[in-house]
Design a protein around this motif. Structure first.
Motif, PDB file in Angstrom:
ATOM      1  N   PHE A   1      -9.961   8.714  10.638  1.00 54.09           N
ATOM      2  CA  PHE A   1      -8.768   7.869  10.660  1.00 54.09           C
ATOM      3  C   PHE A   1      -8.623   7.206   9.292  1.00 54.09           C
ATOM      4  CE2 PHE A   1      -9.491   8.452  15.101  1.00 54.09           C
ATOM      5  CZ  PHE A   1      -8.242   8.335  15.697  1.00 54.09           C
ATOM      6  N   VAL A   2      -7.404   6.873   8.936  1.00 51.19           N
ATOM      7  CA  VAL A   2      -7.197   6.261   7.620  1.00 51.19           C
ATOM      8  C   VAL A   2      -6.414   4.961   7.763  1.00 51.19           C
ATOM      9  CG1 VAL A   2      -7.335   8.436   6.358  1.00 51.19           C
ATOM     10  CG2 VAL A   2      -5.098   7.635   7.140  1.00 51.19           C
ATOM     11  N   ARG A   3      -6.636   4.081   6.827  1.00 54.79           N
ATOM     12  CA  ARG A   3      -6.072   2.731   6.906  1.00 54.79           C
ATOM     13  C   ARG A   3      -4.546   2.735   6.913  1.00 54.79           C
ATOM     14  NH1 ARG A   3      -3.569  -1.123   6.862  1.00 54.79           N
ATOM     15  NH2 ARG A   3      -4.055  -3.281   6.278  1.00 54.79           N
ATOM     16  N   CYS A   4      -3.952   3.638   6.120  1.00 54.65           N
ATOM     17  CA  CYS A   4      -2.491   3.596   5.984  1.00 54.65           C
ATOM     18  C   CYS A   4      -1.773   4.249   7.166  1.00 54.65           C
ATOM     19  CB  CYS A   4      -2.052   4.228   4.665  1.00 54.65           C
ATOM     20  SG  CYS A   4      -2.570   5.950   4.487  1.00 54.65           S
ATOM     21  N   MET A   5      -2.500   4.631   8.192  1.00 61.02           N
ATOM     22  CA  MET A   5      -1.841   5.067   9.428  1.00 61.02           C
ATOM     23  C   MET A   5      -1.206   3.887  10.142  1.00 61.02           C
ATOM     24  SD  MET A   5      -4.761   7.442  11.167  1.00 61.02           S
ATOM     25  CE  MET A   5      -3.815   7.899  12.611  1.00 61.02           C
TER      26      MET A   5
ATOM     27  N   ILE B   1      -6.840  12.598   1.123  1.00 59.90           N
ATOM     28  CA  ILE B   1      -5.919  13.519   1.804  1.00 59.90           C
ATOM     29  C   ILE B   1      -4.499  13.435   1.259  1.00 59.90           C
ATOM     30  CG2 ILE B   1      -7.248  13.672   3.940  1.00 59.90           C
ATOM     31  CD1 ILE B   1      -5.311  11.584   5.141  1.00 59.90           C
ATOM     32  N   TYR B   2      -4.197  12.364   0.528  1.00 60.75           N
ATOM     33  CA  TYR B   2      -2.861  12.208  -0.060  1.00 60.75           C
ATOM     34  C   TYR B   2      -2.983  12.091  -1.585  1.00 60.75           C
ATOM     35  CZ  TYR B   2      -1.649  10.514   4.668  1.00 60.75           C
ATOM     36  OH  TYR B   2      -1.473  10.373   6.020  1.00 60.75           O
ATOM     37  N   PRO B   3      -1.952  12.497  -2.334  1.00 59.80           N
ATOM     38  CA  PRO B   3      -1.974  12.258  -3.781  1.00 59.80           C
ATOM     39  C   PRO B   3      -2.133  10.768  -4.104  1.00 59.80           C
ATOM     40  CG  PRO B   3      -0.148  13.737  -3.200  1.00 59.80           C
ATOM     41  CD  PRO B   3      -0.749  13.262  -1.910  1.00 59.80           C
ATOM     42  N   GLU B   4      -1.571   9.918  -3.234  1.00 58.86           N
ATOM     43  CA  GLU B   4      -1.576   8.468  -3.479  1.00 58.86           C
ATOM     44  C   GLU B   4      -2.971   7.851  -3.330  1.00 58.86           C
ATOM     45  OE1 GLU B   4       0.387   9.940  -1.111  1.00 58.86           O
ATOM     46  OE2 GLU B   4       2.210  10.046  -2.316  1.00 58.86           O
ATOM     47  N   CYS B   5      -3.894   8.567  -2.694  1.00 57.42           N
ATOM     48  CA  CYS B   5      -5.250   8.011  -2.554  1.00 57.42           C
ATOM     49  C   CYS B   5      -5.828   7.672  -3.934  1.00 57.42           C
ATOM     50  CB  CYS B   5      -6.172   8.994  -1.836  1.00 57.42           C
ATOM     51  SG  CYS B   5      -5.695   9.368  -0.139  1.00 57.42           S
ATOM     52  N   ALA B   6      -5.371   8.415  -4.967  1.00 56.62           N
ATOM     53  CA  ALA B   6      -5.904   8.216  -6.326  1.00 56.62           C
ATOM     54  C   ALA B   6      -5.648   6.808  -6.840  1.00 56.62           C
ATOM     55  CB  ALA B   6      -5.274   9.238  -7.276  1.00 56.62           C
ATOM     56  N   ILE B   7      -4.598   6.167  -6.334  1.00 58.32           N
ATOM     57  CA  ILE B   7      -4.269   4.824  -6.839  1.00 58.32           C
ATOM     58  C   ILE B   7      -4.283   3.791  -5.704  1.00 58.32           C
ATOM     59  CG2 ILE B   7      -2.928   5.577  -8.857  1.00 58.32           C
ATOM     60  CD1 ILE B   7      -0.389   5.146  -7.063  1.00 58.32           C
ATOM     61  N   CYS B   8      -4.943   4.143  -4.612  1.00 59.91           N
ATOM     62  CA  CYS B   8      -4.887   3.267  -3.430  1.00 59.91           C
ATOM     63  C   CYS B   8      -5.948   2.169  -3.529  1.00 59.91           C
ATOM     64  CB  CYS B   8      -5.128   4.089  -2.173  1.00 59.91           C
ATOM     65  SG  CYS B   8      -5.191   3.066  -0.692  1.00 59.91           S
ATOM     66  N   PRO B   9      -5.556   0.924  -3.366  1.00 58.30           N
ATOM     67  CA  PRO B   9      -6.552  -0.163  -3.425  1.00 58.30           C
ATOM     68  C   PRO B   9      -7.587  -0.080  -2.301  1.00 58.30           C
ATOM     69  CG  PRO B   9      -4.346  -1.023  -2.846  1.00 58.30           C
ATOM     70  CD  PRO B   9      -4.182   0.418  -3.213  1.00 58.30           C
ATOM     71  N   PHE B  10      -7.205   0.480  -1.149  1.00 54.22           N
ATOM     72  CA  PHE B  10      -8.175   0.586  -0.041  1.00 54.22           C
ATOM     73  C   PHE B  10      -9.271   1.583  -0.389  1.00 54.22           C
ATOM     74  CE2 PHE B  10      -4.254  -0.551   2.444  1.00 54.22           C
ATOM     75  CZ  PHE B  10      -4.666  -1.831   2.764  1.00 54.22           C
ATOM     76  N   LYS B  11      -8.909   2.599  -1.156  1.00 54.71           N
ATOM     77  CA  LYS B  11      -9.928   3.568  -1.574  1.00 54.71           C
ATOM     78  C   LYS B  11     -10.783   2.960  -2.677  1.00 54.71           C
ATOM     79  CE  LYS B  11     -10.739   8.454  -2.003  1.00 54.71           C
ATOM     80  NZ  LYS B  11     -12.015   8.331  -2.609  1.00 54.71           N
ATOM     81  N   ALA B  12     -10.102   2.281  -3.601  1.00 50.19           N
ATOM     82  CA  ALA B  12     -10.842   1.677  -4.716  1.00 50.19           C
ATOM     83  C   ALA B  12     -11.866   0.669  -4.199  1.00 50.19           C
ATOM     84  CB  ALA B  12      -9.857   1.013  -5.672  1.00 50.19           C
TER      85      ALA B  12
ATOM     86  N   GLU C   1     -12.737   0.444   1.344  1.00 46.20           N
ATOM     87  CA  GLU C   1     -12.354   0.171   2.741  1.00 46.20           C
ATOM     88  C   GLU C   1     -11.945   1.463   3.456  1.00 46.20           C
ATOM     89  OE1 GLU C   1      -9.520  -3.030   3.207  1.00 46.20           O
ATOM     90  OE2 GLU C   1      -9.181  -2.510   5.317  1.00 46.20           O
ATOM     91  N   CYS C   2     -11.276   2.348   2.736  1.00 51.53           N
ATOM     92  CA  CYS C   2     -10.862   3.629   3.331  1.00 51.53           C
ATOM     93  C   CYS C   2     -11.464   4.764   2.506  1.00 51.53           C
ATOM     94  CB  CYS C   2      -9.338   3.734   3.342  1.00 51.53           C
ATOM     95  SG  CYS C   2      -8.745   5.306   4.022  1.00 51.53           S
ATOM     96  N   SER C   3     -12.000   5.753   3.209  1.00 49.30           N
ATOM     97  CA  SER C   3     -12.648   6.873   2.500  1.00 49.30           C
ATOM     98  C   SER C   3     -11.622   7.840   1.911  1.00 49.30           C
ATOM     99  CB  SER C   3     -13.548   7.641   3.468  1.00 49.30           C
ATOM    100  OG  SER C   3     -12.743   8.297   4.438  1.00 49.30           O
ATOM    101  N   GLY C   4     -10.356   7.685   2.311  1.00 48.36           N
ATOM    102  CA  GLY C   4      -9.345   8.655   1.873  1.00 48.36           C
ATOM    103  C   GLY C   4      -9.228   9.821   2.843  1.00 48.36           C
ATOM    104  N   GLY C   5      -9.712   9.626   4.062  1.00 50.47           N
ATOM    105  CA  GLY C   5      -9.550  10.654   5.101  1.00 50.47           C
ATOM    106  C   GLY C   5     -10.679  11.661   5.108  1.00 50.47           C
TER     107      GLY C   5
HETATM  108  S1  SF4 Z   1      -7.188   5.901   0.538  1.00 48.85           S
HETATM  109 FE1  SF4 Z   1      -5.576   7.383   1.011  1.00 48.85          FE
HETATM  110  S2  SF4 Z   1      -5.719   7.664   3.203  1.00 48.85           S
HETATM  111 FE2  SF4 Z   1      -6.824   5.770   2.752  1.00 48.85          FE
HETATM  112  S3  SF4 Z   1      -5.349   4.105   2.970  1.00 48.85           S
HETATM  113 FE3  SF4 Z   1      -5.277   4.739   0.847  1.00 48.85          FE
HETATM  114  S4  SF4 Z   1      -3.643   6.256   0.682  1.00 48.85           S
HETATM  115 FE4  SF4 Z   1      -4.185   6.044   2.863  1.00 48.85          FE
END
Ligand code: SF4
Ligand code: SF4
Lengths: 329, 96
Positions: free
Chosen positions: A212-216, A287-298, A301-305
């Protein structure tokens, strides 16, 4: 943690099954882990400091010596965790129902009644009733139009643990199984958030499996999940799978990346380290191109799926370029 | 007589286009490269299979450089990538 696969056969044929690649690739022959190899598997758990024997398949309870395996694991002070579809032979069901409740847990994977028919769900209800607090239902979301309401009735009818373990179907690397495309995640998230308070009102909590991913979910939906005591997480922590041949896979959906032999000295941390060295680079993506700049991934908090879904985004581009021509004088 | 230098994508390299970068992984060694800006753009165009002259023309427009300047930048980029093992010399030369 590590899962011990003890059977390659199953009594159902779920379209989302993430062992699809593995079962395609594995040589024919061994349907079950030989009983005399089980002690070696338990030795592996011991030297890895793992106190749970997590049995899966295929359908693990179809193993002809299942009761003996349960007894051996209990003798070795393991807690038994079984991943089952609930269609258990009587002897297997009895061995689990007779095990101490605090040392035995069954996660019963249950599909929507329309998928498997009433005979299957009737047997699953019987098994849940028999196992009571030792078991809880799990549900894999593999298409966007899902309905979890029937599970609430089923929990009330059976007195099993009042929780639902939700999984989200992930692709094998081949993509040959049914799975939820990440573009559908937000829609899935809305439906789960809407169901959570309904479940809570009937005393049922939700637990999230991996992937599961945070941005769901919106922030408000996350609050709803927390208010209902849902056990949420945005992780991809592959749990080693030891197959019936004693080969170790990082995680079934990743089986095409290869396996390692379970040698007499190796332990789970060493195996995990080797696998992580192979796949760690892919984790920089998600799993998304946006994961590269996502603060939750940085922030972690979120593994990126799911790592398998992430790896499936990568491709090889076999270009060839003639890039300079030098004329001789 | 002329000599054609050729490069091709190294066989183990897989890549993905992310927001703001192209992420390259060597599936065999686990090495990772995050290409940004002009490098990411160059990689993307290369992966589409453009010929050298078209590549230079497009990059010149996108990077607002002259074609000569772009050609020099591109040659330098390819040399760097060759040293890194992302691309390999295709190994053949044409005589004419
Ligand atoms: S890291 Fe990717 S999947 Fe996780 S919240 Fe961010 S954009 Fe969504
Ligand atoms: S790769 Fe990660 S998210 Fe995907 S199934 Fe395995 S543990 Fe779960």
């Amino acid at each position: 943690m590590a899962n011990l696969s003890i059977s390659t056969i199953c009594s159902l044929n779920c379209p989302y099954c993430f062992t699809a690649d593995y079962l395609d690739d594995v040589p024919d022959g061994r349907r079950f882990m030989p009983l005399d190899e089980f002690d070696a598997r338990l030795d592996f758990l011991d030297r890895s400091g793992i106190d749970e024997a997590r049995l899966l398949g295929g359908e693990p309870t179809l193993h002809p010596d299942f009761p003996a395996l349960v007894a051996r694991a209990l003798d070795r002070d393991k807690r038994i965790v079984v991943f089952s579809n609930g269609l258990m032979p009587n002897a297997s069901l009895n061995s689990l129902a007779d095990a101490p409740a605090d040392r035995c847990f069954v996660l019963m994977n249950i599909n929507a009644p329309a998928d498997n028919g009433s005979a299957v769900i009737t047997r699953q209800i019987e098994a849940l009733r028999r196992l009571g607090e030792r078991a809880m239902p799990g549900f894999n979301i593999y298409r966007p139009d899902f309905d979890l309401g029937f599970l609430l009735d089923l929990i009330e009818q059976t007195d099993c643990k009042p929780s639902i373990r939700l999984g989200i179907a992930q692709p094998c690397l081949s993509g040959d199984n049914r799975y939820i495309h990440p573009k559908q995640y937000r829609f899935i998230g809305q439906q789960i958030a809407a169901f959570t308070p309904i479940a809570a009102a009937r005393g049922v909590t939700l637990e999230f499996d991996c992937g599961f991913v945070r941005c769901m979910f919106t922030d408000q939906e996350i609050q709803t999940l927390h208010d209902a005591n849902a056990n949420v997480g945005w992780r991809c922590n592959p749990i080693l799978d030891v197959d019936v041949y004693g080969q170790v896979i990082q995680c079934y959906p990743l089986s095409r990346l290869g396996s390692l032999p379970l040698t007499p000295d190796i332990d789970a941390p060493a195996l995990r380290k080797t696998f992580e060295a192979r796949t760690g680079a892919y984790r920089h993506a998600g799993i998304y191109p946006e994961c590269a700049i996502c603060p939750f991934k940085a922030s972690g908090e979120c593994s990126g799926g799911c790592l398998a879904a992430t790896i499936r985004r990568f491709r090889h581009s076999p270009f060839e370029l003639v890039f300079r021509q030098e004329s001789a004088p | 007589m002329s000599t054609a230098a050729r490069v091709r994508c190294a066989p183990g390299i897989v890549w993905v286009k992310d927001t703001g970068r192209a992420l390259l992984v060597d599936g065999e060694t686990g090495r990772l490269w995050a290409l940004q800006d002009a490098d990411a753009l160059t990689w993307e165009l290369l992966s589409m299979g453009y010929k050298y002259t078209d590549l230079v023309r497009m990059l010149a427009l996108l990077l607002t450089l002259s074609e000569d300047e772009t050609s020099a930048v591109l040659d330098d980029t390819l040399a760097r990538w060759q040293a890194a093992g992302i691309v390999l010399a295709a190994g053949d030369s044409a005589h004419g």
